[in-house]
Design an enzyme around this catalytic site. Structure first.
Site, short mmCIF file in Angstrom:
data_model
loop_
_atom_site.label_atom_id
_atom_site.label_comp_id
_atom_site.label_asym_id
_atom_site.label_seq_id
_atom_site.Cartn_x
_atom_site.Cartn_y
_atom_site.Cartn_z
CD GLU A 1 0.30 6.60 6.15
OE1 GLU A 1 1.44 6.51 6.61
OE2 GLU A 1 -0.33 5.63 5.64
CB CYS B 1 -9.58 4.62 0.87
SG CYS B 1 -7.95 5.09 1.50
CB THR B 2 -6.71 -0.28 2.31
OG1 THR B 2 -5.60 0.49 1.82
CG2 THR B 2 -7.23 -1.19 1.22
CG HIS B 3 -4.93 4.92 4.63
ND1 HIS B 3 -4.42 4.49 3.44
CD2 HIS B 3 -3.86 5.38 5.35
CE1 HIS B 3 -3.11 4.69 3.42
NE2 HIS B 3 -2.75 5.22 4.57
CB CYS C 1 -3.23 0.42 -2.34
SG CYS C 1 -3.27 2.16 -2.75
CG ASN C 2 -9.75 0.57 -2.60
OD1 ASN C 2 -9.46 0.33 -1.42
ND2 ASN C 2 -10.76 0.00 -3.21
CB THR C 3 -5.04 4.87 -4.88
OG1 THR C 3 -5.95 5.41 -3.92
CG2 THR C 3 -4.59 5.95 -5.82
CE1 TYR D 1 2.24 5.62 -3.59
CE2 TYR D 1 0.89 3.72 -4.14
CZ TYR D 1 2.13 4.25 -3.87
OH TYR D 1 3.24 3.45 -3.88
CG ASP E 1 -1.83 1.20 1.32
OD1 ASP E 1 -2.33 1.63 0.25
OD2 ASP E 1 -2.08 1.72 2.42
CB SER E 2 0.19 4.83 -0.43
OG SER E 2 -0.96 4.89 0.40
N1 DGL Z 1 -4.86 3.13 1.11
C1 DGL Z 1 -4.94 3.62 -0.19
C2 DGL Z 1 -6.17 3.30 -0.95
O1 DGL Z 1 -6.75 2.30 -0.65
C3 DGL Z 1 -4.10 4.76 -0.58
C4 DGL Z 1 -4.56 6.09 -0.16
C5 DGL Z 1 -3.58 7.15 -0.55
O2 DGL Z 1 -2.38 6.93 -0.46
O3 DGL Z 1 -4.05 8.22 -0.94
O4 DGL Z 1 -6.56 3.97 -1.85
#
Ligand code: DGL
Length: 274
Positions: free
Chosen positions: A152, A184-186, A73-75, A42, A10-11
Site C-alpha cells: 500500500e 492475497c491480491t496484493h 480480495c481473498n480475505t 483486512y 478490495d481493501s
Molecule cells: N488484498 C487482500 C487479500 O487478497 C486484502 C489484504 C488485506 O487487506 O490484509 O486478501
C-alpha cells in the site's frame, strides 16, 4: 447486452491486480473499482468485521448500478462470499479462492506453499479448497506480516519488503515446495522480487488471469456483456485518500483516473459531494 458496470472491490490496491486482467480481457466493460483504504489491512481483522465491510461495499456498488460484483480480495472472499451470495441472490459474484487446485495439478515435488493473510487461512473456504483439490499434496501455509501495508505504501522492493519475503518463503523452500500460490491480491505486485528470491525452478501462481476469465464466463452466462463497440472506462472510489489511489493505480497497473472520495457512516457508504 448490458451497459452497466462491473463492480470490483478490495481493501486496497491489491484489487488492481485483478482489475488489470479484467481490462486486458474485457476492454469494452465499464468497471467501478472500490478500495476500502481506511480499513486496510483486512487480514488481521476478525472475519465478522470484514463481512460487515464487504456487505456495505456491495450495497454501495449495487447503488451505483453494478451488474456483477468481483470480490477482488481473498480475505473478504474467505469472510463474506457465501454470505454475499445468500444476501444478494440475484447478483452474480466472482470471488477469490486460493489457487490450490492448479498448484496441486502441476507441482512435481508434491509440496505447495500458500501465501495469504491470517484471516484467509481461518476461513472455511481455504480448508474446503485443500480438502477438495489437494488431498494428495502437502499444503504449507505462510503469512507475510505487514506485506499488505508495505505494498500500500508503494514499497515493492525495498530492504524491508525483501526481508519479509525471504523470511516467509525460506521455510517453504526448505520443506520442498516447488509451487507458491499467491492467495492475497496484493502479492502479484511483488512477483518480480519474489521470482528473483525463489529462482526459476519455483512456480509462482497468480490467479488474476483465471479470475478475469471467470468474470467473462459469468457475464456471458447471464447475458450481461457490454456491447462490443463500447470503450470501457474505470471509475475509482476509495474510503482513503483519492489522490494517492490515482497515483498508485498509475504506478501499479499503468492506468488511472480521478478517484472519488467515499466515507463510511455506520455500516453504510456514502459518496462525498463535490
Ligand atoms: N488484498 C487482500 C487479500 O487478497 C486484502 C489484504 C488485506 O487487506 O490484509 O486478501
Amino acid at each position: 447486452m448490458d451497459q452497466r458496470p462491473i463492480g470490483v472491490f478490495d481493501s486496497g490496491v491489491g484489487g488492481l491486480s485483478i482489475l488489470r486482467q479484467i481490462r486486458v480481457l474485457l476492454p469494452n466493460e465499464d468497471v467501478l473499482f472500490f478500495a476500502d483504504q481506511v480499513h486496510v489491512p483486512y487480514g488481521p481483522r476478525p472475519l465478522s468485521e470484514v463481512r460487515t465491510f464487504a456487505e456495505g461495499i456491495t450495497n454501495f456498488l449495487l447503488e451505483q448500478c453494478s451488474k456483477l460484483i468481483v470480490v477482488a480480495c481473498n480475505t473478504a472472499s474467505a469472510a463474506a462470499l457465501h454470505h454475499l451470495r445468500s444476501t444478494f441472490p440475484t447478483i452474480p459474484f466472482v470471488g477469490m479462492e486460493p489457487a490450490v487446485k492448479p498448484a496441486a495439478q502441476t507441482s512435481r515435488s508434491r509440496v505447495v506453499g500458500v501465501l495469504a493473510t491470517p484471516a484467509t487461512f481461518q476461513g472455511k473456504l481455504f480448508t474446503s479448497v485443500v480438502e477438495r483439490f489437494a488431498s494428495d499434496v502437502t499444503v504449507l501455509q505462510q503469512v507475510l506480516p505487514h506485506m499488505v501495508e508495505l505494498i500500500e505504501a508503494g514499497n515493492l522492493d525495498g530492504p524491508e519488503t525483501q526481508e519479509i519475503i525471504r523470511q516467509g518463503v525460506t521455510p517453504l523452500l526448505e520443506q520442498g515446495a516447488d509451487t507458491l500460490v499467491l492467495a492475497c491480491t496484493h502479492y502479484p505486485f511483488v512477483i518480480p522480487l519474489l521470482s528473483k528470491l525463489v529462482g526459476h525452478n519455483v512456480q509462482v501462481i497468480d490467479p488474476a488471469p483465471a479470475i478475469a476469465r471467470q468474470v467473462e464466463r459469468l457475464l456471458k452466462q447471464h447475458d450481461l456483456d457490454a456491447p462490443t463497440e463500447n470503450t470501457g472506462r474505470v471509475t475509482y472510489f476509495t474510503s482513503g485518500d483519492p489522490e494517492r489511489l490515482s497515483e498508485m493505480s498509475l504506478r501499479l497497473i499503468g492506468e488511472t483516473g480521478d478517484a472519488k472520495q467515499v466515507y463510511w457512516r455506520g455500516e453504510c457508504l456514502h459518496l462525498k459531494a463535490n
